[in-house]
Design a protein around this motif. Structure first.
Motif, PDB file in Angstrom:
ATOM      1  N   ASP A 128      10.876   5.232   0.032  1.00  0.00           N
ATOM      2  CA  ASP A 128      11.275   4.755  -1.354  1.00  0.00           C
ATOM      3  C   ASP A 128       9.902   4.524  -1.956  1.00  0.00           C
ATOM      4  OD1 ASP A 128      13.911   4.627  -0.961  1.00  0.00           O
ATOM      5  OD2 ASP A 128      13.806   2.656  -0.157  1.00  0.00           O
ATOM      6  N   PHE A 129       9.873   5.048  -3.319  1.00  0.00           N
ATOM      7  CA  PHE A 129       8.845   4.613  -4.202  1.00  0.00           C
ATOM      8  C   PHE A 129       9.066   3.714  -5.342  1.00  0.00           C
ATOM      9  CE2 PHE A 129       8.081   8.650  -2.292  1.00  0.00           C
ATOM     10  CZ  PHE A 129       7.084   8.690  -1.956  1.00  0.00           C
ATOM     11  N   GLU A 130       8.569   2.957  -5.777  1.00  0.00           N
ATOM     12  CA  GLU A 130       8.473   2.200  -7.066  1.00  0.00           C
ATOM     13  C   GLU A 130       7.401   2.082  -7.966  1.00  0.00           C
ATOM     14  OE1 GLU A 130      10.824  -1.905  -5.462  1.00  0.00           O
ATOM     15  OE2 GLU A 130       8.856  -1.967  -5.957  1.00  0.00           O
ATOM     16  N   LEU A 131       7.795   2.723  -9.172  1.00  0.00           N
ATOM     17  CA  LEU A 131       6.679   2.720 -10.323  1.00  0.00           C
ATOM     18  C   LEU A 131       6.726   1.607 -11.246  1.00  0.00           C
ATOM     19  CD1 LEU A 131       7.876   5.884  -9.303  1.00  0.00           C
ATOM     20  CD2 LEU A 131       6.237   6.353 -11.282  1.00  0.00           C
ATOM     21  N   SER A 132       5.663   0.842 -11.332  1.00  0.00           N
ATOM     22  CA  SER A 132       5.966  -0.375 -12.031  1.00  0.00           C
ATOM     23  C   SER A 132       4.675  -0.549 -12.916  1.00  0.00           C
ATOM     24  CB  SER A 132       5.663  -1.722 -11.064  1.00  0.00           C
ATOM     25  OG  SER A 132       4.583  -1.636 -10.264  1.00  0.00           O
ATOM     26  N   ARG A 133       5.068  -1.379 -13.995  1.00  0.00           N
ATOM     27  CA  ARG A 133       3.908  -1.595 -14.876  1.00  0.00           C
ATOM     28  C   ARG A 133       4.160  -3.107 -15.139  1.00  0.00           C
ATOM     29  NH1 ARG A 133       6.338   1.049 -18.972  1.00  0.00           N
ATOM     30  NH2 ARG A 133       7.547  -0.744 -19.565  1.00  0.00           N
ATOM     31  N   ASP A 134       2.751  -3.886 -15.073  1.00  0.00           N
ATOM     32  CA  ASP A 134       2.733  -5.340 -15.198  1.00  0.00           C
ATOM     33  C   ASP A 134       3.536  -5.834 -14.364  1.00  0.00           C
ATOM     34  OD1 ASP A 134       0.919  -4.737 -17.414  1.00  0.00           O
ATOM     35  OD2 ASP A 134       2.225  -4.825 -18.871  1.00  0.00           O
ATOM     36  N   GLY A 135       3.790  -5.522 -12.780  1.00  0.00           N
ATOM     37  CA  GLY A 135       4.742  -6.039 -12.080  1.00  0.00           C
ATOM     38  C   GLY A 135       5.997  -5.834 -12.275  1.00  0.00           C
ATOM     39  N   LYS A 136       6.728  -5.118 -13.264  1.00  0.00           N
ATOM     40  CA  LYS A 136       8.139  -4.815 -13.667  1.00  0.00           C
ATOM     41  C   LYS A 136       8.288  -3.291 -13.339  1.00  0.00           C
ATOM     42  CE  LYS A 136       8.392  -8.039 -17.282  1.00  0.00           C
ATOM     43  NZ  LYS A 136       8.469  -8.159 -18.860  1.00  0.00           N
ATOM     44  N   VAL A 137       9.248  -3.442 -12.323  1.00  0.00           N
ATOM     45  CA  VAL A 137       9.579  -1.808 -11.895  1.00  0.00           C
ATOM     46  C   VAL A 137      10.428  -1.221 -13.080  1.00  0.00           C
ATOM     47  CG1 VAL A 137      11.043  -0.673 -10.152  1.00  0.00           C
ATOM     48  CG2 VAL A 137       9.924  -2.775  -9.623  1.00  0.00           C
ATOM     49  N   CYS A 138       9.799   0.130 -13.192  1.00  0.00           N
ATOM     50  CA  CYS A 138      10.113   0.819 -14.244  1.00  0.00           C
ATOM     51  C   CYS A 138      10.935   2.104 -13.888  1.00  0.00           C
ATOM     52  CB  CYS A 138       8.896   1.773 -15.015  1.00  0.00           C
ATOM     53  SG  CYS A 138       7.919   0.441 -15.729  1.00  0.00           S
ATOM     54  N   THR A 139      10.598   2.512 -12.599  1.00  0.00           N
ATOM     55  CA  THR A 139      11.307   3.711 -11.995  1.00  0.00           C
ATOM     56  C   THR A 139      11.479   3.580 -10.539  1.00  0.00           C
ATOM     57  OG1 THR A 139      10.675   5.042 -13.818  1.00  0.00           O
ATOM     58  CG2 THR A 139      11.504   6.337 -11.881  1.00  0.00           C
ATOM     59  N   GLU A 140      12.407   3.885  -9.869  1.00  0.00           N
ATOM     60  CA  GLU A 140      12.730   3.918  -8.540  1.00  0.00           C
ATOM     61  C   GLU A 140      12.918   5.292  -8.080  1.00  0.00           C
ATOM     62  OE1 GLU A 140      14.954  -0.646  -7.965  1.00  0.00           O
ATOM     63  OE2 GLU A 140      16.012   1.329  -8.552  1.00  0.00           O
ATOM     64  N   ALA A 141      12.239   5.755  -6.999  1.00  0.00           N
ATOM     65  CA  ALA A 141      12.500   6.935  -6.411  1.00  0.00           C
ATOM     66  C   ALA A 141      12.693   6.860  -4.965  1.00  0.00           C
ATOM     67  CB  ALA A 141      11.326   7.989  -6.815  1.00  0.00           C
ATOM     68  N   THR A 142      13.407   8.039  -4.512  1.00  0.00           N
ATOM     69  CA  THR A 142      13.615   7.850  -3.060  1.00  0.00           C
ATOM     70  C   THR A 142      13.541   9.710  -2.623  1.00  0.00           C
ATOM     71  OG1 THR A 142      14.899   6.095  -2.912  1.00  0.00           O
ATOM     72  CG2 THR A 142      15.095   7.780  -0.916  1.00  0.00           C
ATOM     73  N   ASN A 143      12.584   9.914  -1.537  1.00  0.00           N
ATOM     74  CA  ASN A 143      12.481  11.104  -1.029  1.00  0.00           C
ATOM     75  C   ASN A 143      12.792  11.264   0.181  1.00  0.00           C
ATOM     76  OD1 ASN A 143      11.643  12.376  -3.769  1.00  0.00           O
ATOM     77  ND2 ASN A 143       9.510  12.961  -3.003  1.00  0.00           N
ATOM     78  N   ARG A 144      13.642  12.383   0.696  1.00  0.00           N
ATOM     79  CA  ARG A 144      13.595  12.390   2.042  1.00  0.00           C
ATOM     80  C   ARG A 144      12.815  13.809   2.352  1.00  0.00           C
ATOM     81  NH1 ARG A 144      16.855  15.867   5.133  1.00  0.00           N
ATOM     82  NH2 ARG A 144      18.347  16.300   3.355  1.00  0.00           N
ATOM     83  N   TYR A 145      11.806  13.585   3.399  1.00  0.00           N
ATOM     84  CA  TYR A 145      10.936  14.722   3.707  1.00  0.00           C
ATOM     85  C   TYR A 145      11.657  15.171   5.153  1.00  0.00           C
ATOM     86  CZ  TYR A 145       7.941  12.726   0.215  1.00  0.00           C
ATOM     87  OH  TYR A 145       7.386  12.192  -0.970  1.00  0.00           O
ATOM     88  N   VAL A 146      11.446  16.557   5.287  1.00  0.00           N
ATOM     89  CA  VAL A 146      11.456  17.015   6.537  1.00  0.00           C
ATOM     90  C   VAL A 146      10.085  17.412   7.097  1.00  0.00           C
ATOM     91  CG1 VAL A 146      12.488  18.952   7.844  1.00  0.00           C
ATOM     92  CG2 VAL A 146      13.698  17.890   5.885  1.00  0.00           C
ATOM     93  N   PHE A 147       9.954  17.039   8.388  1.00  0.00           N
ATOM     94  CA  PHE A 147       8.793  17.791   9.152  1.00  0.00           C
ATOM     95  C   PHE A 147       8.652  19.075   9.453  1.00  0.00           C
ATOM     96  CE2 PHE A 147       8.771  13.120  10.391  1.00  0.00           C
ATOM     97  CZ  PHE A 147       7.246  12.640   9.758  1.00  0.00           C
ATOM     98  N   VAL A 148       7.688  19.793   9.362  1.00  0.00           N
ATOM     99  CA  VAL A 148       7.735  21.201   9.407  1.00  0.00           C
ATOM    100  C   VAL A 148       6.298  21.521  10.432  1.00  0.00           C
ATOM    101  CG1 VAL A 148       9.275  22.131   7.651  1.00  0.00           C
ATOM    102  CG2 VAL A 148       6.670  21.914   7.429  1.00  0.00           C
ATOM    103  N   ASP A 149       6.589  22.494  10.918  1.00  0.00           N
ATOM    104  CA  ASP A 149       5.185  23.253  11.737  1.00  0.00           C
ATOM    105  C   ASP A 149       4.430  23.838  10.568  1.00  0.00           C
ATOM    106  OD1 ASP A 149       3.994  25.584  12.908  1.00  0.00           O
ATOM    107  OD2 ASP A 149       4.358  24.467  14.602  1.00  0.00           O
ATOM    108  N   PRO A 150       3.056  23.273  10.362  1.00  0.00           N
ATOM    109  CA  PRO A 150       2.290  23.789   9.609  1.00  0.00           C
ATOM    110  C   PRO A 150       2.088  25.292   9.297  1.00  0.00           C
ATOM    111  CG  PRO A 150       1.248  21.692  10.527  1.00  0.00           C
ATOM    112  CD  PRO A 150       2.373  22.225  11.349  1.00  0.00           C
ATOM    113  N   ALA A 151       2.194  25.868  10.546  1.00  0.00           N
ATOM    114  CA  ALA A 151       2.114  27.385  10.894  1.00  0.00           C
ATOM    115  C   ALA A 151       3.236  28.107  10.385  1.00  0.00           C
ATOM    116  CB  ALA A 151       1.681  27.598  12.101  1.00  0.00           C
TER     117      ALA A 151
END
Length: 133
Positions: free
Chosen positions: A86-109
């Protein structure tokens, strides 16, 4: 991660264009990797990479040119081959935007889904929220 909104990131209404919020989140994720492993390259060397499988955004109030924002990242879930942040983007201590990313682990090669090495799981697991007894 501190961030100042640049003029070219805003749309004709003077508000940050919606796709740029995902760019901000991506920048913050690289900072997470830097904090955990030293750099993105070090994470790759450790045998792991992560790709975005799903994103969601909730806009609470607009961000504009020259706003000073803080992007915060919170590990919500660590699975066998994925993690949710979960990510919060805030300005002056107030949340402007909330984001959630689901990542999948992968083999770099191969860029195929793969469980991360134990050392990588341990690095992420240290930031999981405490579970009630």
């Amino acid at each position: 991660m501190p961030l100042r909104v640049r003029y070219h990131e805003c749309d004709g209404q003077g508000i940050v264009f919606n796709a740029n919020y995902l760019a901000y989140v991506d920048m913050a994720m690289f900072e997470v990797e830097r904090a955990l492993f030293g750099s993105h390259e070090a994470a790759l060397t450790a045998g792991v990479d992560a790709v975005v499988a799903e994103s969601s955004l909730r806009y609470r109030m607009p961000c504009r040119y020259d706003d000073e924002l803080v992007v915060s990242a919170f590990l919500k879930h660590l699975g066998t081959t994925s993690l949710i942040i979960d990510f919060e983007l805030s300005r002056d201590g107030k949340v402007c935007t909330e984001a959630t990313n689901r990542y999948v682990f992968v083999d770099p090669a191969t860029l195929r889904k793969a469980a991360p090495p134990a050392s990588v799981r341990e690095a992420y697991a240290a930031f999981l929220p405490a579970q009630p007894d």
